[in-house]
Scaffold this motif. Structure first.
Motif, mmCIF file in Angstrom:
data_model
loop_
_atom_site.group_PDB
_atom_site.id
_atom_site.type_symbol
_atom_site.label_atom_id
_atom_site.label_comp_id
_atom_site.label_asym_id
_atom_site.label_seq_id
_atom_site.Cartn_x
_atom_site.Cartn_y
_atom_site.Cartn_z
ATOM 1 N N GLY A 138 0.821 -1.216 0.000
ATOM 2 C CA GLY A 138 0.000 0.000 0.000
ATOM 3 C C GLY A 138 0.852 1.262 0.000
ATOM 4 N N PRO A 139 1.715 1.445 1.020
ATOM 5 C CA PRO A 139 2.598 2.624 0.991
ATOM 6 C C PRO A 139 3.506 2.656 -0.226
ATOM 7 C CG PRO A 139 2.560 1.638 3.184
ATOM 8 C CD PRO A 139 1.830 0.702 2.281
ATOM 9 N N VAL A 140 3.986 1.482 -0.668
ATOM 10 C CA VAL A 140 4.850 1.456 -1.851
ATOM 11 C C VAL A 140 4.084 1.961 -3.074
ATOM 12 C CG1 VAL A 140 6.050 -0.079 -3.461
ATOM 13 C CG2 VAL A 140 6.383 -0.359 -1.004
ATOM 14 N N ALA A 141 2.802 1.619 -3.176
ATOM 15 C CA ALA A 141 1.990 2.101 -4.293
ATOM 16 C C ALA A 141 1.922 3.621 -4.290
ATOM 17 C CB ALA A 141 0.581 1.505 -4.221
ATOM 18 N N ASN A 142 1.786 4.231 -3.096
ATOM 19 C CA ASN A 142 1.748 5.685 -3.013
ATOM 20 C C ASN A 142 3.074 6.312 -3.419
ATOM 21 O OD1 ASN A 142 -0.439 5.317 -0.268
ATOM 22 N ND2 ASN A 142 -0.960 6.456 -2.119
ATOM 23 N N VAL A 143 4.173 5.668 -3.048
ATOM 24 C CA VAL A 143 5.489 6.171 -3.466
ATOM 25 C C VAL A 143 5.635 6.062 -4.977
ATOM 26 C CG1 VAL A 143 7.983 5.827 -3.309
ATOM 27 C CG2 VAL A 143 6.574 5.644 -1.249
ATOM 28 N N ILE A 144 5.196 4.935 -5.546
ATOM 29 C CA ILE A 144 5.288 4.740 -6.999
ATOM 30 C C ILE A 144 4.479 5.809 -7.737
ATOM 31 C CG2 ILE A 144 4.638 3.204 -8.896
ATOM 32 C CD1 ILE A 144 5.375 0.846 -7.085
ATOM 33 N N ILE A 145 3.309 6.148 -7.208
ATOM 34 C CA ILE A 145 2.485 7.197 -7.824
ATOM 35 C C ILE A 145 3.253 8.508 -7.880
ATOM 36 C CG2 ILE A 145 0.426 8.629 -7.511
ATOM 37 C CD1 ILE A 145 -0.877 6.103 -6.215
ATOM 38 N N ALA A 146 3.871 8.888 -6.746
ATOM 39 C CA ALA A 146 4.620 10.147 -6.700
ATOM 40 C C ALA A 146 5.809 10.108 -7.666
ATOM 41 C CB ALA A 146 5.092 10.420 -5.275
ATOM 42 N N VAL A 147 6.539 8.995 -7.657
ATOM 43 C CA VAL A 147 7.687 8.867 -8.566
ATOM 44 C C VAL A 147 7.223 8.948 -10.022
ATOM 45 C CG1 VAL A 147 9.480 7.288 -9.399
ATOM 46 C CG2 VAL A 147 9.118 7.571 -6.941
ATOM 47 N N ALA A 148 6.099 8.314 -10.333
ATOM 48 C CA ALA A 148 5.578 8.344 -11.700
ATOM 49 C C ALA A 148 5.208 9.766 -12.120
ATOM 50 C CB ALA A 148 4.369 7.421 -11.816
ATOM 51 N N ILE A 149 4.583 10.517 -11.213
ATOM 52 C CA ILE A 149 4.193 11.898 -11.537
ATOM 53 C C ILE A 149 5.422 12.761 -11.800
ATOM 54 C CG2 ILE A 149 3.189 14.012 -10.571
ATOM 55 C CD1 ILE A 149 1.108 12.228 -9.182
ATOM 56 N N PHE A 150 6.398 12.707 -10.893
ATOM 57 C CA PHE A 150 7.587 13.538 -11.062
ATOM 58 C C PHE A 150 8.416 13.086 -12.270
ATOM 59 C CE2 PHE A 150 7.207 14.305 -6.294
ATOM 60 C CZ PHE A 150 6.603 15.535 -6.470
ATOM 61 N N SER A 151 8.464 11.775 -12.518
ATOM 62 C CA SER A 151 9.184 11.275 -13.697
ATOM 63 C C SER A 151 8.556 11.812 -14.981
ATOM 64 C CB SER A 151 9.177 9.744 -13.718
ATOM 65 O OG SER A 151 9.848 9.202 -12.603
ATOM 66 N N ALA A 152 7.225 11.814 -15.015
ATOM 67 C CA ALA A 152 6.527 12.332 -16.189
ATOM 68 C C ALA A 152 6.846 13.810 -16.398
ATOM 69 C CB ALA A 152 5.021 12.127 -16.041
ATOM 70 N N PHE A 153 6.891 14.574 -15.305
ATOM 71 C CA PHE A 153 7.227 16.000 -15.419
ATOM 72 C C PHE A 153 8.634 16.188 -15.990
ATOM 73 C CE2 PHE A 153 4.157 17.678 -11.923
ATOM 74 C CZ PHE A 153 3.097 17.495 -12.797
ATOM 75 N N PHE A 154 9.589 15.415 -15.463
ATOM 76 C CA PHE A 154 10.966 15.552 -15.947
ATOM 77 C C PHE A 154 11.075 15.156 -17.421
ATOM 78 C CE2 PHE A 154 12.286 15.238 -11.358
ATOM 79 C CZ PHE A 154 12.914 16.473 -11.305
ATOM 80 N N MET A 155 10.335 14.124 -17.824
ATOM 81 C CA MET A 155 10.386 13.696 -19.230
ATOM 82 C C MET A 155 9.710 14.704 -20.148
ATOM 83 S SD MET A 155 9.825 9.561 -19.087
ATOM 84 C CE MET A 155 9.980 9.463 -20.865
#
Length: 357
Positions: free
Chosen positions: A95-112
């Protein structure tokens, strides 16, 4: 804001549970009475419930959403409690890992999409060009044209990094390292505290040393997926560090409890960020997702971190804690969580303009 993030958190539990062959009796969006739902071919009841303040997945063998084993239930092969310790731990951590993955995915998309911000001339970064009227840095001995290269021993690549490293520590002595004539000099500087208010009237206390740096032009450098993920992970790690530091300062009285926020504050700030545009709103969603991960990993019984703490005890003792001790711990943990929810909600209400903030 909270609804989708909590659903994805619970979906993390559900998917890893399914991966390990655990049956799920119910997946609920919200708590309380069911409004609508259906049962899939695996016997899982997917439902929308009356109180939209969270959600849960109930695995087989549990008597409630807190994953307390049902002593009256037979030991079915697909029950949660029959799985090996490491599988149960991974299911809970998902559960917490899913929330971290969401944040990483959002910031990764911004950087890309936008690229990595870089100074057009990094050699011109972090030079002191002026002092504020009240400047602890000037009093400590820092001079015009000194270049700030480190804060508390951590190298600073940009002036924004310098600001972020100092803002979080009002009324705190920090070691500021500057470069002057090719030599490094470290000054212990006690930051001054100042309350800043944003355009929406939200107040926060920050630390300042009273220096101004020359503005530098910044460009955006295109990055690939791997680099973007690396940058996003670093940004999430910095945010986690800020959360831990901020909570610690509140617990030790260095910050006011007024800086805590609950559902009402999240709703208010969500609306404010949305008014600035979708990019700001999605960035705020990433921050809240990290907050959910952080809170759920706290070692409080009834939260995911509490379950993981019990599993750690079980791993050391080679047997689980007694049912009585688990029951007392979960009751205590639930009381703590409910008390905290009530506390932050009272703070939220007291901060509303109708009560004079």
């Amino acid at each position: 804001m909270l609804g989708p993030l909590i659903v994805l958190h619970e979906l993390g539990h559900y998917l890893v549970g399914r991966w390990f062959g655990v049956g799920a009796e119910a997946f609920s969006v919200g708590f309380g009475k069911e409004i609508a739902g259906y049962t899939d071919k695996r016997g899982t009841r997917w439902k929308l419930s009356l109180l939209p303040i969270g959600g849960y997945v109930q695995f087989k063998g549990d008597m409630n959403p807190a994953s307390v084993p049902d002593p009256a239930a037979p030991a079915e092969p697909d029950a949660f409690q029959t799985k090996p310790l490491w599988q149960r731990a991974l299911i809970v951590a998902a559960g917490p890992v899913a929330n971290v993955i969401i944040a990483v995915a959002i910031f990764s998309a911004f950087f890309m999409i936008f690229g990595k911000p870089v100074a057009s001339d990094p050699a011109e970064e972090n030079f002191v060009v002026a002092f504020a009227e009240e400047s602890p840095a000037r009093e400590a001995g820092i001079q015009i044209d000194d270049r700030i290269v480190a804060v508390e021993g951590k190298e600073m690549e940009s002036y924004r990094e310098v600001q972020q490293a100092i803002w979080l520590y009002p009324n705190r002595e920090l070691d500021i390292t500057v470069e002057r004539d090719g030599q490094r000099i470290t000054y212990p500087i006690t930051t001054r505290s100042e309350e800043m208010t944003d355009q929406f009237g939200n107040a926060s206390t920050i630390g300042l040393i009273g220096v101004e740096s020359r503005p530098t032009e910044r460009n955006f450098e295109a990055v690939g997926p791997i680099t973007a993920v690396g940058l996003a992970v670093r940004q999430c790690a910095d945010m986690f560090d800020m959360m831990v530091t901020g909570i610690g300062q509140i617990l030790f009285g260095e910050r006011s409890v007024k800086e805590l926020g609950g559902p009402i504050t999240i709703a208010k700030v969500s609306g404010e960020q949305l008014s600035l545009g979708w990019l700001e709103f999605v960035s705020f969603a990433a921050l809240i997702s990290l907050n959910l991960a952080f809170i759920n990993l706290l070692p409080i019984p009834a939260l995911d971190g509490g379950h993981l703490a019990f599993y750690a005890v079980e791993a050391v003792r080679r047997k689980p804690a007694s049912p009585r001790s688990q029951e007392l711990a979960f009751r205590t943990g639930m009381a703590i969580v409910l008390a905290l929810m009530l506390f932050v909600t009272i703070i939220d209400i007291a901060k509303l303009p109708i009560f004079g903030s």
